[in-house]
Design a protein around this motif. Structure first.
Motif, PDB file in Angstrom:
ATOM      1  N   HIS A 195      33.214  46.654  17.652  1.00 15.67           N
ATOM      2  CA  HIS A 195      34.412  47.471  17.456  1.00 15.67           C
ATOM      3  C   HIS A 195      35.606  46.667  17.929  1.00 15.67           C
ATOM      4  O   HIS A 195      35.606  46.124  19.028  1.00 15.67           O
ATOM      5  N   GLY A 196      36.611  46.577  17.094  1.00 17.66           N
ATOM      6  CA  GLY A 196      37.832  45.872  17.458  1.00 17.66           C
ATOM      7  C   GLY A 196      39.048  46.708  17.107  1.00 17.66           C
ATOM      8  O   GLY A 196      38.996  47.571  16.231  1.00 17.66           O
ATOM      9  N   HIS A 197      40.132  46.439  17.778  1.00 18.21           N
ATOM     10  CA  HIS A 197      41.383  47.161  17.543  1.00 18.21           C
ATOM     11  C   HIS A 197      41.843  46.928  16.104  1.00 18.21           C
ATOM     12  O   HIS A 197      41.977  45.784  15.664  1.00 18.21           O
ATOM     13  N   ASP A 198      42.082  47.995  15.382  1.00 23.15           N
ATOM     14  CA  ASP A 198      42.510  47.948  13.976  1.00 23.15           C
ATOM     15  C   ASP A 198      41.515  47.228  13.065  1.00 23.15           C
ATOM     16  O   ASP A 198      41.898  46.618  12.070  1.00 23.15           O
ATOM     17  N   LYS A 199      40.239  47.288  13.429  1.00 22.58           N
ATOM     18  CA  LYS A 199      39.189  46.656  12.621  1.00 22.58           C
ATOM     19  C   LYS A 199      38.097  47.666  12.307  1.00 22.58           C
ATOM     20  O   LYS A 199      37.894  48.630  13.056  1.00 22.58           O
ATOM     21  N   ALA A 200      37.392  47.413  11.216  1.00 18.33           N
ATOM     22  CA  ALA A 200      36.215  48.216  10.895  1.00 18.33           C
ATOM     23  C   ALA A 200      35.198  48.049  12.025  1.00 18.33           C
ATOM     24  O   ALA A 200      35.104  46.993  12.642  1.00 18.33           O
ATOM     25  N   LEU A 202      38.140  38.037  11.059  1.00 17.41           N
ATOM     26  CA  LEU A 202      38.441  39.033  10.024  1.00 17.41           C
ATOM     27  C   LEU A 202      39.579  39.926  10.520  1.00 17.41           C
ATOM     28  O   LEU A 202      39.398  40.691  11.462  1.00 17.41           O
ATOM     29  N   HIS A 203      40.744  39.851   9.878  1.00 13.59           N
ATOM     30  CA  HIS A 203      41.907  40.594  10.378  1.00 13.59           C
ATOM     31  C   HIS A 203      41.687  42.101  10.386  1.00 13.59           C
ATOM     32  O   HIS A 203      42.200  42.808  11.237  1.00 13.59           O
ATOM     33  N   CYS A 260      40.627  53.294  12.023  1.00 14.14           N
ATOM     34  CA  CYS A 260      41.397  54.528  11.940  1.00 14.14           C
ATOM     35  C   CYS A 260      42.845  54.167  11.638  1.00 14.14           C
ATOM     36  O   CYS A 260      43.475  53.406  12.362  1.00 14.14           O
ATOM     37  N   VAL A 261      43.328  54.670  10.547  1.00 15.41           N
ATOM     38  CA  VAL A 261      44.700  54.385  10.137  1.00 15.41           C
ATOM     39  C   VAL A 261      45.457  55.700  10.048  1.00 15.41           C
ATOM     40  O   VAL A 261      45.044  56.615   9.344  1.00 15.41           O
ATOM     41  N   ALA A 262      46.545  55.771  10.760  1.00 17.87           N
ATOM     42  CA  ALA A 262      47.377  56.971  10.695  1.00 17.87           C
ATOM     43  C   ALA A 262      48.259  56.875   9.462  1.00 17.87           C
ATOM     44  O   ALA A 262      48.877  55.856   9.199  1.00 17.87           O
ATOM     45  N   THR A 263      48.302  57.952   8.705  1.00 18.51           N
ATOM     46  CA  THR A 263      49.159  57.968   7.534  1.00 18.51           C
ATOM     47  C   THR A 263      50.126  59.133   7.645  1.00 18.51           C
ATOM     48  O   THR A 263      49.847  60.148   8.259  1.00 18.51           O
ATOM     49  N   VAL A 264      51.258  58.944   7.033  1.00 22.95           N
ATOM     50  CA  VAL A 264      52.264  60.004   7.001  1.00 22.95           C
ATOM     51  C   VAL A 264      52.543  60.282   5.522  1.00 22.95           C
ATOM     52  O   VAL A 264      52.867  59.364   4.764  1.00 22.95           O
ATOM     53  N   ASP A 265      52.374  61.534   5.133  1.00 21.65           N
ATOM     54  CA  ASP A 265      52.682  61.904   3.759  1.00 21.65           C
ATOM     55  C   ASP A 265      54.177  61.852   3.541  1.00 21.65           C
ATOM     56  O   ASP A 265      54.970  62.214   4.414  1.00 21.65           O
ATOM     57  N   ALA A 266      54.536  61.377   2.384  1.00 23.61           N
ATOM     58  CA  ALA A 266      55.961  61.362   2.038  1.00 23.61           C
ATOM     59  C   ALA A 266      56.495  62.796   2.013  1.00 23.61           C
ATOM     60  O   ALA A 266      55.797  63.726   1.600  1.00 23.61           O
ATOM     61  N   VAL A 267      57.677  62.956   2.490  1.00 28.67           N
ATOM     62  CA  VAL A 267      58.291  64.283   2.490  1.00 28.67           C
ATOM     63  C   VAL A 267      58.671  64.622   1.049  1.00 28.67           C
ATOM     64  O   VAL A 267      59.362  63.855   0.373  1.00 28.67           O
ATOM     65  N   ARG A 268      58.185  65.774   0.602  1.00 23.40           N
ATOM     66  CA  ARG A 268      58.524  66.219  -0.756  1.00 23.40           C
ATOM     67  C   ARG A 268      59.954  66.751  -0.775  1.00 23.40           C
ATOM     68  O   ARG A 268      60.371  67.476   0.121  1.00 23.40           O
ATOM     69  N   GLU A 269      60.678  66.378  -1.792  1.00 25.53           N
ATOM     70  CA  GLU A 269      62.064  66.825  -1.895  1.00 25.53           C
ATOM     71  C   GLU A 269      62.170  68.326  -2.127  1.00 25.53           C
ATOM     72  O   GLU A 269      63.152  68.950  -1.728  1.00 25.53           O
ATOM     73  N   ASP A 270      61.127  68.915  -2.747  1.00 25.38           N
ATOM     74  CA  ASP A 270      61.200  70.337  -3.036  1.00 25.38           C
ATOM     75  C   ASP A 270      60.611  71.200  -1.915  1.00 25.38           C
ATOM     76  O   ASP A 270      60.524  72.396  -2.021  1.00 25.38           O
ATOM     77  N   ALA A 271      60.223  70.561  -0.809  1.00 24.67           N
ATOM     78  CA  ALA A 271      59.662  71.314   0.303  1.00 24.67           C
ATOM     79  C   ALA A 271      60.774  72.096   0.989  1.00 24.67           C
ATOM     80  O   ALA A 271      61.892  71.623   1.117  1.00 24.67           O
TER      81      ALA A 271
END
Length: 108
Positions: free
Chosen positions: A40-45, A71-72, A96-107
């Motif tokens: 197990h490595g930081h930001d690695k599979a 392996l990066h 584990c990758v944190a993702t942020v959904d794009a803010v919808r303009e119609d929200a």
């Protein structure tokens, strides 16, 4: 096995550009395929290998440590893994990758 792997990593020295902590745990849920080893490595599979034989598979574990260090993202194909590790992989877990959904303009 732990002492064998630690000694082999020390012997490998500068050929492995990362430091690997080798520790034991009571259970890695690989009961049907012991002995199990994880990388197990930081930001690695993360990889979990089973059916490891302490006397004969340490060289493959060290070879994978060398490969994993370069392996990066930690990702590699089973055919690229050394020796027995090609067929003894129990799991490969993406980093584990944190993702942020794009803010919808119609929200609201």
């Amino acid at each position: 096995m732990i002492s064998q792997l630690r000694a082999a990593l020390v012997t490998a020295g500068d050929t492995i550009p990362e430091v690997f902590d080798v520790t034991g745990v009571a259970c890695m849920a690989g009961c049907t395929r012991p002995c199990t080893v994880a990388y197990h490595g930081h930001d690695k599979a993360t990889y979990l290998f089973g059916d490891i034989e302490p006397g004969s598979d340490v060289a493959d574990l060290v070879a994978f440590a060398r490969q994993y260090a370069y392996l990066h993202d930690g990702w590699c194909s089973s055919v690229d893994r050394p020796g027995k590790l090609r067929k003894s992989t129990l799991a490969r877990v993406p980093a584990c990758v944190a993702t942020v959904d794009a803010v919808r303009e119609d929200a609201p």
